[in-house]
Design an enzyme around this catalytic site. Structure first.
Site, PDB file in Angstrom:
ATOM      1  CB  SER A 138      -0.946   0.025   1.211  1.00 60.27           C
ATOM      2  OG  SER A 138      -0.234   0.253   2.403  1.00 60.27           O
ATOM      3  CE  LYS A 175      -2.388   1.632   4.812  1.00 62.82           C
ATOM      4  NZ  LYS A 175      -1.529   0.526   5.279  1.00 62.82           N
TER       5      LYS A 175
END
Length: 218
Positions: A138, A175
């Site tokens: 990701s 993230k």
């Protein structure tokens, strides 16, 4: 002189521990740092270093390990363990590798120390307190790839837009932080992945630290 990768890492671990603490580790500490189930596994690798002329072992002493001149001078680049620069044999960071972190759906944290590695501090923008191995894709657009070892600077605070390691319902993920009026999200850097919304139903959320840089094992 033929050493396995584990024995080269052990040699670097011994040198870093002595430089940092002023004394060698015990066999129990070595076993814990390298994930050996038994102390005799640590002794097996210590015996190999002794036979190679890199350490001397004093039987009957808990910390009876001494680096020889050859052992102190040896360096390893195996498995992401980096040597010091010329003239700077002790200028490395001793950083524990804890386990995995998801670049994707959060995965369970692994607090056990898998091993300790020595790293060049110039690889990091912040001083890393520990390393985590990346799993998932990701964060590809930020150059964080599966298998990378990311350094984490431990802090509970972060600014909007910073890359963080966060705990969500007891699991870890890496993230970008998106924090604004009325919303808190963890953003991926891969359009194939969706943001993680941190809403009122999330009972357990915390910033564990800031992304400090990475090492890509060869």
């Amino acid at each position: 002189m033929h050493l396995t990768d584990t024995q080269r890492r052990l040699l670097d671990y011994l040198r870093g521990h002595i430089a940092r603490h002023g004394y060698p580790p015990s066999q129990m500490e070595i076993a814990r740092a390298f994930g050996f189930r038994q102390n005799r596994s640590a002794r097996y690798h210590l015996d190999a270093l002794r036979d190679a002329g890199l350490v001397e072992l004093a039987d009957g002493r808990a910390r009876g390990i001494r680096l020889t001149t050859a052992g102190a001078a040896a360096a390893s680049v195996a498995d992401g363990v980096l040597p010091a620069g010329p003239g700077d044999p002790d200028g490395l960071l001793q950083v524990p590798l804890f386990g995995r972190v998801a670049a994707g759906t959060p995965i369970g944290s692994d607090p056990e120390v898998r091993r300790e590695v020595q790293l060049d501090p110039t690889l990091f923008r912040l001083r890393p307190d520990y390393l985590l191995e990346v799993e998932g894709e990701s964060m590809l657009l930020d150059g964080i790839l599966p298998g990378d070892l990311i350094g984490v600077h431990r802090t509970p605070q972060a600014r909007n837009g910073q890359t963080v390691v966060a705990r969500v319902e007891g699991e870890l993920t890496v993230k970008r932080l998106d924090h604004g009026p009325g919303h808190l999200r963890l953003l991926p850097r891969n359009p194939a992945h969706a943001p993680i919304e941190i809403g009122p139903t999330v009972a357990d959320f915390a910033i564990e630290g800031l992304f400090a840089g990475l090492v890509r094992p060869s």
